[in-house]
Write an enzyme that holds these catalytic residues in place. Structure first.
Site, PDB file in Angstrom:
ATOM      1  N   LYS A   1       0.816  -1.223   0.000  1.00 22.11           N
ATOM      2  CA  LYS A   1       0.000   0.000   0.000  1.00 22.11           C
ATOM      3  C   LYS A   1       0.854   1.279   0.000  1.00 22.11           C
ATOM      4  O   LYS A   1       0.401   2.322  -0.442  1.00 22.11           O
ATOM      5  CB  LYS A   1      -0.951   0.006   1.196  1.00 22.11           C
ATOM      6  CG  LYS A   1      -2.081  -1.015   1.032  1.00 22.11           C
ATOM      7  CD  LYS A   1      -3.078  -0.974   2.163  1.00 22.11           C
ATOM      8  CE  LYS A   1      -4.118  -2.076   1.970  1.00 22.11           C
ATOM      9  NZ  LYS A   1      -5.134  -2.103   3.008  1.00 22.11           N
TER      10      LYS A   1
ATOM     11  N   ASP B   1      -9.763   2.725   2.193  1.00 23.24           N
ATOM     12  CA  ASP B   1      -9.802   2.065   3.511  1.00 23.24           C
ATOM     13  C   ASP B   1     -10.358   3.001   4.587  1.00 23.24           C
ATOM     14  O   ASP B   1     -11.084   2.567   5.481  1.00 23.24           O
ATOM     15  CB  ASP B   1      -8.388   1.641   3.939  1.00 23.24           C
ATOM     16  CG  ASP B   1      -7.929   0.362   3.262  1.00 23.24           C
ATOM     17  OD1 ASP B   1      -8.775  -0.453   2.854  1.00 23.24           O
ATOM     18  OD2 ASP B   1      -6.700   0.167   3.143  1.00 23.24           O
TER      19      ASP B   1
HETATM   20  P1  NAP Z   1       0.252  -5.830   9.505  1.00 21.53           P
HETATM   21  O1  NAP Z   1       0.633  -4.549   8.857  1.00 21.53           O
HETATM   22  O2  NAP Z   1       1.052  -7.062   9.251  1.00 21.53           O
HETATM   23  O3  NAP Z   1       0.211  -5.569  11.099  1.00 21.53           O
HETATM   24  C1  NAP Z   1      -0.017  -6.637  11.992  1.00 21.53           C
HETATM   25  C2  NAP Z   1      -0.249  -6.105  13.402  1.00 21.53           C
HETATM   26  O4  NAP Z   1      -0.591  -7.225  14.238  1.00 21.53           O
HETATM   27  C3  NAP Z   1       0.984  -5.463  14.021  1.00 21.53           C
HETATM   28  O5  NAP Z   1       0.581  -4.419  14.859  1.00 21.53           O
HETATM   29  C4  NAP Z   1       1.581  -6.615  14.837  1.00 21.53           C
HETATM   30  O6  NAP Z   1       2.347  -6.201  15.912  1.00 21.53           O
HETATM   31  C5  NAP Z   1       0.320  -7.269  15.363  1.00 21.53           C
HETATM   32  N1  NAP Z   1       0.517  -8.663  15.743  1.00 21.53           N
HETATM   33  C6  NAP Z   1       0.713  -9.717  14.935  1.00 21.53           C
HETATM   34  N2  NAP Z   1       0.863 -10.843  15.666  1.00 21.53           N
HETATM   35  C7  NAP Z   1       0.779 -10.483  16.974  1.00 21.53           C
HETATM   36  C8  NAP Z   1       0.849 -11.185  18.208  1.00 21.53           C
HETATM   37  N3  NAP Z   1       1.055 -12.509  18.250  1.00 21.53           N
HETATM   38  N4  NAP Z   1       0.698 -10.505  19.347  1.00 21.53           N
HETATM   39  C9  NAP Z   1       0.481  -9.165  19.311  1.00 21.53           C
HETATM   40  N5  NAP Z   1       0.411  -8.428  18.169  1.00 21.53           N
HETATM   41  C10 NAP Z   1       0.552  -9.090  17.020  1.00 21.53           C
HETATM   42  O7  NAP Z   1      -1.241  -6.241   9.138  1.00 21.53           O
HETATM   43  P2  NAP Z   1      -2.433  -5.244   8.726  1.00 21.53           P
HETATM   44  O8  NAP Z   1      -2.460  -5.062   7.277  1.00 21.53           O
HETATM   45  O9  NAP Z   1      -2.369  -4.047   9.608  1.00 21.53           O
HETATM   46  O10 NAP Z   1      -3.709  -6.147   9.084  1.00 21.53           O
HETATM   47  C11 NAP Z   1      -4.075  -6.404  10.428  1.00 21.53           C
HETATM   48  C12 NAP Z   1      -5.417  -7.133  10.462  1.00 21.53           C
HETATM   49  O11 NAP Z   1      -6.431  -6.268   9.967  1.00 21.53           O
HETATM   50  C13 NAP Z   1      -5.469  -8.385   9.577  1.00 21.53           C
HETATM   51  O12 NAP Z   1      -6.137  -9.409  10.272  1.00 21.53           O
HETATM   52  C14 NAP Z   1      -6.266  -7.962   8.379  1.00 21.53           C
HETATM   53  O13 NAP Z   1      -7.018  -9.023   7.813  1.00 21.53           O
HETATM   54  C15 NAP Z   1      -7.194  -6.948   9.006  1.00 21.53           C
HETATM   55  N6  NAP Z   1      -7.652  -5.960   7.996  1.00 21.53           N
HETATM   56  C16 NAP Z   1      -8.964  -5.875   7.768  1.00 21.53           C
HETATM   57  C17 NAP Z   1      -9.434  -4.961   6.849  1.00 21.53           C
HETATM   58  C18 NAP Z   1     -10.895  -4.871   6.617  1.00 21.53           C
HETATM   59  O14 NAP Z   1     -11.299  -4.268   5.613  1.00 21.53           O
HETATM   60  N7  NAP Z   1     -11.696  -5.399   7.496  1.00 21.53           N
HETATM   61  C19 NAP Z   1      -8.557  -4.131   6.155  1.00 21.53           C
HETATM   62  C20 NAP Z   1      -7.199  -4.241   6.412  1.00 21.53           C
HETATM   63  C21 NAP Z   1      -6.754  -5.172   7.344  1.00 21.53           C
HETATM   64  P3  NAP Z   1       3.950  -5.955  15.751  1.00 21.53           P
HETATM   65  O15 NAP Z   1       4.094  -4.563  15.199  1.00 21.53           O
HETATM   66  O16 NAP Z   1       4.480  -6.114  17.100  1.00 21.53           O
HETATM   67  O17 NAP Z   1       4.453  -7.012  14.797  1.00 21.53           O
END
Ligand code: NAP
Length: 294
Positions: free
Chosen positions: A70, A106
């Protein structure tokens, strides 16, 4: 990408096997009988420039962009709309007269779901966001734009939370705070906030933290809205715990569909058939053996 009549749009990301965007975007295109096919354009980092370049071909209308590109696509585009430029993230590309324009839907998707399905108006409210990745960036930006008075970011990796807070504070007046993961003050903070948003991957089906919640059940207050951006499963462990605590809940599917609906309208100039998109997104989730990406 093929014959003269057929046109194409797709999602660029890596990996993409869990995407349900084709399910609900194709259903919307078919609803209008448009000769457009929505495809999965799974692209490894080395192929990103070339993939974005192909969007300039006349048969292509544009694309969705998802994890991890992105921000990476920004310098590959000819123009950014105002919002995409301010958030510095693009999830939708539209080809207009041979030029590639970047948009961010988004932020709209997040707020539309919050207001329409969560019945929550962010203005004047205190919010805690858990996570500091791409989804958190869009969520925090949306909440600040909508006028929250207090925003605290809690993330496992504190430096990432601080970097996000710093990036956001440069753009708004509201102070953005951070709290370390597992800090004893979290309970007190949650007890006086109005909204908790989970932007981590915890609880996501088939992910490594499936079945886990980013919050201990005992920390979730009543009379609060808990918004989990994870959309598969529809009821995550966090949402189940929130319901048990007497809180209101909102899952991530509505945001997913609203951001997609806004992208659909940019590509086609047709009003997005929301009912069709919601139904086919739910059906698409049922068919997938996982579901973590747009
Ligand atoms: P990302 O950039 O990879 O970020 C992942 C986040 O999760 C980081 O803050 C990470 O923390 C945290 N995390 C991962 N594993 C963890 C654990 N075991 N314990 C604590 N924190 C943990 O992913 P993203 O794109 O932001 O997406 C995050 C979620 O949002 C996904 O499930 C995605 O499907 C969802 N999402 C939904 C929509 C929608 O339209 N509904 C849109 C976008 C995303 P660290 O920084 O410490 O690694």
């Amino acid at each position: 990408m093929g014959d003269d009549k057929l046109r194409f749009v797709g999602v660029i990301g890596y990996p993409l096997r869990h995407s349900i965007s084709p399910a609900f975007q194709q259903a919307a295109l078919d609803y209008y009988g448009l000769d457009i096919r929505y495809e999965l354009w799974e692209t490894e980092p080395i192929g990103l420039q070339s993939m974005v370049g192909q969007l300039r071909l006349p048969q292509n209308l544009g694309a969705n962009v998802t994890v991890p590109y992105k921000q990476a696509v920004l310098p590959m585009l000819d123009e950014l709309d105002d919002l995409a430029s301010r958030i510095e993230a693009v999830n939708t590309i539209v080809r207009q007269e041979g030029r590639l324009i970047g948009y961010n839907t988004d932020v709209y998707g997040f707020l539309q779901a919050l207001r329409q399905h969560g019945k929550f108006e962010p203005e004047g409210k205190e919010v805690v966001v858990i996570g500091a990745g791409g989804a958190a960036r869009a969520a925090c930006f949306a909440l600040l734009e909508a006028g929250v008075v207090s925003l605290t970011i809690v993330n496992r990796t504190r430096e990432r939370a601080e970097a996000l807070a710093w990036a956001l504070e440069g753009r708004v007046r509201t102070r953005v705070a951070t709290l370390p993961w597992g800090d004893a003050r979290l309970g007190e903070l949650l007890s006086r906030c109005h909204l908790i948003v989970n932007c981590t991957t915890m609880g996501m089906k088939y992910g490594s933290e499936e079945g886990e919640s980013p919050l201990e059940a005992g920390l979730i207050p009543q009379n609060i809205l808990v918004y989990d951006l994870v959309y598969n499963p529809l009821e995550t462990p966090l949402l189940r715990a929130a319901k048990a605590a007497g809180a209101r809940t909102l899952g991530g599917l509505a945001m997913l569909v609203y951001q997609g609906a806004a992208a659909f309208e940019l590509w086609t100039n047709q009003k997005a058939p929301l009912d069709v998109m919601f139904e086919s997104a739910k059906a698409g989730l049922g068919e997938k053996k996982g579901g973590c990406r747009q």
